[in-house]
Design a protein around this motif. Structure first.
Motif, PDB file in Angstrom:
ATOM      1  N   VAL A 158       2.501   8.518   0.469  1.00  0.00           N
ATOM      2  CA  VAL A 158       1.134   8.567   1.001  1.00  0.00           C
ATOM      3  C   VAL A 158       0.144   8.863  -0.118  1.00  0.00           C
ATOM      4  N   ARG A 159       0.525   9.781  -1.003  1.00  0.00           N
ATOM      5  CA  ARG A 159      -0.355  10.141  -2.120  1.00  0.00           C
ATOM      6  C   ARG A 159      -0.662   8.929  -2.989  1.00  0.00           C
ATOM      7  N   MET A 160       0.362   8.137  -3.325  1.00  0.00           N
ATOM      8  CA  MET A 160       0.152   6.975  -4.192  1.00  0.00           C
ATOM      9  C   MET A 160      -0.630   5.879  -3.475  1.00  0.00           C
ATOM     10  N   PHE A 161      -0.422   5.769  -2.167  1.00  0.00           N
ATOM     11  CA  PHE A 161      -1.220   4.838  -1.360  1.00  0.00           C
ATOM     12  C   PHE A 161      -2.697   5.198  -1.484  1.00  0.00           C
ATOM     13  N   MET A 162      -3.002   6.489  -1.309  1.00  0.00           N
ATOM     14  CA  MET A 162      -4.386   6.962  -1.375  1.00  0.00           C
ATOM     15  C   MET A 162      -4.954   6.843  -2.784  1.00  0.00           C
ATOM     16  N   ALA A 163      -4.125   7.159  -3.786  1.00  0.00           N
ATOM     17  CA  ALA A 163      -4.582   7.074  -5.178  1.00  0.00           C
ATOM     18  C   ALA A 163      -4.963   5.640  -5.529  1.00  0.00           C
ATOM     19  N   ASN A 164      -4.134   4.677  -5.104  1.00  0.00           N
ATOM     20  CA  ASN A 164      -4.430   3.273  -5.381  1.00  0.00           C
ATOM     21  C   ASN A 164      -5.618   2.767  -4.574  1.00  0.00           C
ATOM     22  N   LEU A 165      -5.860   3.369  -3.420  1.00  0.00           N
ATOM     23  CA  LEU A 165      -7.067   3.042  -2.658  1.00  0.00           C
ATOM     24  C   LEU A 165      -8.298   3.433  -3.474  1.00  0.00           C
ATOM     25  N   GLY A 166      -8.226   4.611  -4.113  1.00  0.00           N
ATOM     26  CA  GLY A 166      -9.311   5.037  -4.990  1.00  0.00           C
ATOM     27  C   GLY A 166      -9.458   4.118  -6.187  1.00  0.00           C
ATOM     28  N   GLY A 167      -8.318   3.730  -6.787  1.00  0.00           N
ATOM     29  CA  GLY A 167      -8.354   2.816  -7.924  1.00  0.00           C
ATOM     30  C   GLY A 167      -8.963   1.472  -7.571  1.00  0.00           C
ATOM     31  N   LEU A 168      -8.639   0.957  -6.378  1.00  0.00           N
ATOM     32  CA  LEU A 168      -9.193  -0.317  -5.924  1.00  0.00           C
ATOM     33  C   LEU A 168     -10.696  -0.203  -5.681  1.00  0.00           C
ATOM     34  N   ALA A 169     -11.106   0.922  -5.086  1.00  0.00           N
ATOM     35  CA  ALA A 169     -12.537   1.145  -4.827  1.00  0.00           C
ATOM     36  C   ALA A 169     -13.334   1.177  -6.122  1.00  0.00           C
TER      37      ALA A 169
END
Length: 470
Positions: A158-169
């Motif tokens: 879940v953490r990496m999912f959220m981190a990559n969401l930030g990276g994509l944003a």
């Protein structure tokens, strides 16, 4: 597992987390990426094109900041392990550090003192030190939520999912927002200064809101008491590194993995502009660096259960190498080079392997903390996360140096915005495919030395809890 065993394990530190708690913890990484990724991707172009300092001066500044980090990280690690703030041993820093971090992030992208190297140093060094003051305890917070290896795997996914969401944003969104607010519609002109300030304000404030949410959804449950941590000191970092074999393995994996990512990411824009000659497809190419996370990271717990931890690393590191090989072959075969869809497919394959392998490595940090606690009696989570921070920043520093050296060697022409020599194109291809693939082969060898399988780490955690009970 019967109900009695389940309750017993809960009491022994093997706590179960709700999906909201996992998302809450992951929102902390999303928040940090909204700031850190913006700095990593765009601060240099802001400094040179908008703020008005030379690339050489900015490069020296980035080196100085990394040196400061090497000194500062272990100090922060020892401090957070030794301290026990009322708001929470580790999570309190999400607020205490988050508020000033937000301010410094915004100030970094303000050109009110345009051209002032002193202002740039003060704001960037301050930003980096405050980022560490959040990032080190945030990493330690991970290990304090539970000892359950399955829960840590889910938490990391879940953490990496959220981190990559930030990276994509950041990767896709920041240029669009800056262009929207910029009077000339550009991101690299003097006139875009106010647009950068507005954009960073938006991203930093949203990041602060995410840090506050993370604070409300987390609680330290696996920590040592004040008496056990009162003698923690900075030198414990080197003692821990010397005696903790799994930590050394993980540290060297961090160096190779982050060097690989830094080199590949920095070369991506050069590759699409000069080798593929499709600059308009650059946002899509960069977005594919994050998109596989949303597909595969939720599957990591099931994949790990099916094939095992170490085998999962082997499989996904091999997938990443295969994607890099595809990029190389596509780029050297003229008939394939014009097929943009093949380039995007290769980038997707490469990113899938990189994201899963480098994302899951964070789940190993709580394991090496428990291993050290079992051996020494000290659960110095802050110290261990400071040490891993030093090594991943060393990898990022290496990844920042190599592209410049390679481009200089192949005679890259910085004044030509459309075409490069065949040798320069070859150098760019080394950075995109060859050097990262070689680093991944090294990473595969390094991770083969990691000995903490799930059954062993569960045994270690049970023995630790039994000690505390007695």
């Amino acid at each position: 597992m019967n109900a009695e065993t389940k309750i017993s394990n809960e009491l022994k530190g093997f706590y179960k987390l709700s999906q909201v708690q996992r998302i809450g913890f992951g929102s902390g990484d999303l928040a940090q990426n909204l700031i850190y990724q913006t700095v990593s991707m765009y601060l240099l172009i802001f400094y040179t094109n908008v703020f008005g300092i030379s690339a050489a001066a900015a490069g020296v500044m980035f080196l100085v900041v990394r040196i400061v980090d090497v000194i500062w990280d272990p100090i922060v690690g020892a401090f957070v392990d030794k301290s026990n703030p009322k708001m929470g041993k580790y999570r309190s820093y999400l607020i205490l550090g988050g508020v000033p971090l937000t301010g410094f992030a915004i100030l970094c992208f303000w050109n009110g003192f345009s051209g002032s190297l002193l202002y740039a140093y003060i704001t960037y060094v301050g930003l980096s030190m405050l980022y560490t003051l959040i990032n080190v305890p945030y990493g330690a917070l991970n290990a304090s939520l539970t000892r359950d290896t399955d829960e840590i795997t889910k938490l990391t996914a879940v953490r990496m999912f959220m981190a990559n969401l930030g990276g994509l944003a950041v990767g896709y969104g920041v240029p669009i927002v800056v262009q929207h607010f910029s009077p000339d519609g550009k991101i690299n002109s003097k006139e875009s200064g106010e647009a950068w300030f507005i954009t960073m304000t938006i991203y930093a404030v949203v990041g602060l809101a995410m840090l506050i949410f993370c604070y409300t959804q987390t609680r330290e449950r696996v920590v040592m008491n004040e008496k056990e941590t009162e003698n923690v000191k900075v030198s414990d970092l080197w003692t821990e590194f010397k005696h903790n074999g799994p930590l050394r393995v993980l540290a060297f994996f961090f160096i190779t993995a982050f060097a690989m990512m830094a080199i590949g990411n920095s070369a991506g824009s050069y590759y699409m502009i000069y080798n593929v000659q499709a600059p308009d497809m650059l946002p899509y190419f960069m977005a594919l660096g994050s998109i596989p996370a949303f597909i595969f990271m939720p599957l990591v717990p099931a994949i790990k259960r099916a094939i095992g931890k170490k085998q999962m690393f082997y499989v996904f590191l091999t997938i990443a190498i295969a994607g890099m090989a595809m990029l190389y072959i596509i780029s050297v075969v003229p008939a394939l080079k014009t097929q943009i869809w093949l380039v995007l497919v290769a980038q997707f394959v490469k990113s899938t392997g990189v994201i899963v392998a480098t994302g899951y490595m964070w789940a190993l940090v709580p394991e090496v903390i428990s291993y050290g606690e079992h051996a020494t009696g000290k659960r110095i989570s802050g110290i261990v996360n400071a040490l891993t921070g030093i090594f991943y920043k060393a990898g990022m520093a290496l990844g920042g140096i190599v592209p410049g050296l390679v481009l200089a060697y192949v005679g890259f022409d910085k004044d030509n915005t459309t075409v490069q020599s065949a040798f320069a194109e070859q150098g760019i291809l080394w950075l995109v495919a060859i050097i990262p693939a070689l680093l991944l082969i090294v990473a595969m060898f390094v991770i083969s030395k990691y000995e903490l399988e799930d059954d062993l780490i569960d045994k270690i955690n049970l023995e630790i809890e039994a000690r505390h009970k007695n």
